[in-house]
Scaffold this motif. Structure first.
Motif, mmCIF file in Angstrom:
data_model
loop_
_atom_site.group_PDB
_atom_site.id
_atom_site.type_symbol
_atom_site.label_atom_id
_atom_site.label_comp_id
_atom_site.label_asym_id
_atom_site.label_seq_id
_atom_site.Cartn_x
_atom_site.Cartn_y
_atom_site.Cartn_z
ATOM 1 N N ALA A 144 -32.545 -38.539 128.116
ATOM 2 C CA ALA A 144 -31.888 -37.373 128.156
ATOM 3 C C ALA A 144 -30.725 -37.328 127.071
ATOM 4 N N LEU A 145 -30.251 -36.308 126.537
ATOM 5 C CA LEU A 145 -28.895 -36.363 125.589
ATOM 6 C C LEU A 145 -27.776 -36.378 126.297
ATOM 7 N N ASP A 146 -26.743 -37.093 125.838
ATOM 8 C CA ASP A 146 -25.516 -37.308 126.281
ATOM 9 C C ASP A 146 -24.534 -36.030 125.824
ATOM 10 N N TRP A 147 -25.017 -35.592 124.784
ATOM 11 C CA TRP A 147 -24.448 -34.439 124.419
ATOM 12 C C TRP A 147 -25.354 -33.479 123.700
ATOM 13 N N PRO A 148 -25.919 -32.752 124.937
ATOM 14 C CA PRO A 148 -26.828 -31.649 124.421
ATOM 15 C C PRO A 148 -26.201 -30.560 124.010
ATOM 16 N N PRO A 149 -26.943 -29.480 123.434
ATOM 17 C CA PRO A 149 -26.204 -28.329 123.030
ATOM 18 C C PRO A 149 -25.684 -27.426 124.171
ATOM 19 N N LEU A 150 -24.413 -26.845 123.855
ATOM 20 C CA LEU A 150 -23.712 -26.231 124.804
ATOM 21 C C LEU A 150 -24.513 -24.727 125.181
ATOM 22 N N GLY A 151 -25.517 -24.307 124.532
ATOM 23 C CA GLY A 151 -26.095 -23.217 124.679
ATOM 24 C C GLY A 151 -27.541 -23.294 124.305
ATOM 25 N N PRO A 152 -28.533 -22.084 124.490
ATOM 26 C CA PRO A 152 -29.757 -22.451 124.118
ATOM 27 C C PRO A 152 -29.866 -22.654 122.672
ATOM 28 N N VAL A 153 -31.025 -23.228 122.255
ATOM 29 C CA VAL A 153 -31.340 -23.709 120.618
ATOM 30 C C VAL A 153 -32.696 -23.529 120.205
ATOM 31 N N PRO A 154 -33.232 -22.500 119.903
ATOM 32 C CA PRO A 154 -34.328 -22.187 119.431
ATOM 33 C C PRO A 154 -34.913 -23.246 118.411
ATOM 34 N N VAL A 155 -35.976 -23.655 118.740
ATOM 35 C CA VAL A 155 -36.812 -24.415 117.692
ATOM 36 C C VAL A 155 -38.101 -23.552 117.242
ATOM 37 N N LEU A 156 -37.927 -23.364 115.831
ATOM 38 C CA LEU A 156 -38.958 -22.753 114.937
ATOM 39 C C LEU A 156 -40.109 -23.761 114.626
ATOM 40 N N ALA A 157 -41.237 -23.076 114.488
ATOM 41 C CA ALA A 157 -42.454 -23.978 114.122
ATOM 42 C C ALA A 157 -43.181 -23.318 113.071
ATOM 43 N N GLY A 158 -43.350 -24.166 111.895
ATOM 44 C CA GLY A 158 -44.092 -23.856 110.695
ATOM 45 C C GLY A 158 -45.304 -23.995 110.642
ATOM 46 N N ALA A 159 -46.154 -23.104 110.092
ATOM 47 C CA ALA A 159 -47.703 -23.264 110.070
ATOM 48 C C ALA A 159 -48.303 -22.732 108.830
ATOM 49 N N VAL A 160 -49.411 -22.909 108.432
ATOM 50 C CA VAL A 160 -50.370 -22.232 107.475
ATOM 51 C C VAL A 160 -51.629 -21.960 108.184
ATOM 52 N N GLY A 161 -52.217 -22.852 108.423
ATOM 53 C CA GLY A 161 -53.707 -22.827 109.002
ATOM 54 C C GLY A 161 -53.666 -21.735 110.329
ATOM 55 N N PRO A 162 -54.827 -21.163 110.553
ATOM 56 C CA PRO A 162 -54.803 -20.257 111.798
ATOM 57 C C PRO A 162 -54.700 -20.925 113.000
ATOM 58 N N ARG A 163 -55.245 -22.238 113.541
ATOM 59 C CA ARG A 163 -54.950 -22.873 114.614
ATOM 60 C C ARG A 163 -53.478 -23.216 114.935
ATOM 61 N N SER A 164 -52.889 -23.674 113.672
ATOM 62 C CA SER A 164 -51.515 -23.953 113.835
ATOM 63 C C SER A 164 -50.390 -22.820 113.857
ATOM 64 N N LEU A 165 -51.049 -21.759 113.375
ATOM 65 C CA LEU A 165 -50.265 -20.439 113.672
ATOM 66 C C LEU A 165 -50.188 -19.962 115.126
ATOM 67 N N VAL A 166 -51.521 -19.934 115.635
ATOM 68 C CA VAL A 166 -51.579 -19.835 117.186
ATOM 69 C C VAL A 166 -50.726 -20.770 117.768
ATOM 70 N N LEU A 167 -50.615 -22.017 117.581
ATOM 71 C CA LEU A 167 -49.844 -23.053 118.169
ATOM 72 C C LEU A 167 -48.395 -22.859 117.975
ATOM 73 N N THR A 168 -47.872 -22.236 116.988
ATOM 74 C CA THR A 168 -46.429 -21.910 116.868
ATOM 75 C C THR A 168 -46.099 -20.950 117.991
ATOM 76 N N GLY A 169 -46.741 -19.933 118.413
ATOM 77 C CA GLY A 169 -46.714 -18.931 119.285
ATOM 78 C C GLY A 169 -46.818 -19.464 120.581
ATOM 79 N N GLU A 170 -47.368 -20.565 120.869
ATOM 80 C CA GLU A 170 -47.372 -21.393 122.304
ATOM 81 C C GLU A 170 -46.253 -22.015 122.351
ATOM 82 N N VAL A 171 -45.935 -22.904 121.337
ATOM 83 C CA VAL A 171 -44.912 -23.971 121.658
ATOM 84 C C VAL A 171 -43.543 -23.878 120.860
ATOM 85 N N GLY A 172 -43.447 -23.118 120.056
ATOM 86 C CA GLY A 172 -41.976 -22.902 119.334
ATOM 87 C C GLY A 172 -41.126 -21.531 119.857
#
Length: 290
Positions: A144-172
């Protein structure tokens, strides 16, 4: 709303960053984006400097290659940036260029599995959770982080291929798409992202960052075409070249196709990077609806 950004390409030496940041901040550019390309410049070190040298500039890092970085280290660095510069930084993660990952002994058999495990763990750590996981690639024991962010932090995911693009929608928390897409190609890509979001039950707003190869001034069209061809991405309608009206038209087309941020990617031979930043902020930005 559509934000407009420019990439500081790491083919420029690190000492050139400060003048680009000053130009961007002074001209009122919405966002400056940075890359962590092997073996050029660190995405985290450059973003920290850019944020410190500017007063209002939003900085994006797209992308951090996950095979190269332990997920706990990335969580620590992202959390630190958000604590130091709240609301001014966006970070994206991705597979990394596989040839580069092989060069450093970090290439994995299943990049999709790694990105899934990594994004899941990273998002949990940034939410302040205590994480234990024993995945194929990501293993954490009561971290666990001792100093986590003080608010929500979005994590974007990059992709090129079709399966990776689907994955960005699932986990990013958003998707980064590189400069090889036209507006029609972006619509196709976002249909795949939407498939992933539906699988995961994700709803609400979805940030979409799209790069577009761009140039202005003498020889602009030739420079864009040459770079696209040299990268193997030569497609009719690819890139933005010409005056502010012509570049803005391409930005608007990508925005209409679903981009929430369009990032102009100057060619590697751009003769005046600071001037290009001012061109984007002062001449293109007013022609793009917010």
């Amino acid at each position: 709303m559509t934000a407009l950004g420019v990439v500081f390409r790491p083919q420029l030496p690190p000492e050139r960053l400060r003048s680009i940041v000053r130009a961007a901040d002074g001209a009122g550019l919405d966002e400056l984006w940075l890359w962590e390309d092997c073996f050029l410049e660190s995405g985290i070190a450059t973003s920290s400097a850019a944020l410190a040298w500017s007063e209002r500039l939003h900085v994006g890092v797209g992308l951090l290659p996950v095979p190269l970085r332990n997920v706990a280290l990335t969580a620590m660095e992202v959390a630190t940036l958000h604590r130091l510069f709240p609301g001014r930084v966006t970070v994206g993660i991705g597979h990394g260029v596989q040839d580069w990952m092989a060069q450093v002994g970090a290439r994995v058999e299943s990049p999709l599995t790694l990105l899934h495990e990594y994004a899941t763990a990273l998002r949990a750590l940034l939410r302040g959770e205590r994480v234990s996981t024993d995945g194929r690639y990501v293993r954490l024991d009561d971290v666990a982080l001792d100093w986590p962010p003080l608010g929500p932090v979005p994590v974007l995911a990059g992709a090129v291929g079709p399966r990776s693009l689907v994955l960005t929608g699932e986990v990013g928390d958003g998707t980064v798409i590189d400069a090889r897409v036209t507006p029609d190609g972006l619509r196709d890509a976002l249909a795949l992202v939407g498939e992933g979001r539906r699988r995961a039950g994700r709803t609400g707003e979805w940030p979409v960052v799209v790069y577009v190869l761009a140039a202005t001034g003498p020889g602009a069209r030739e420079r864009v075409a040459a770079e696209a061809a040299s990268s193997g991405h030569s497609v009719d309608g690819l890139g933005a070249a010409g005056d502010a009206d012509e570049v803005a038209a391409v930005v608007r087309g990508l925005a209409e196709a679903g981009a929430t941020t369009v990032v102009l990617q100057p060619t590697a031979d751009e003769p005046d990077p600071e001037g290009f930043v001012r061109f984007a902020a002062e001449r293109v930005r007013p022609l793009v609806p917010r």
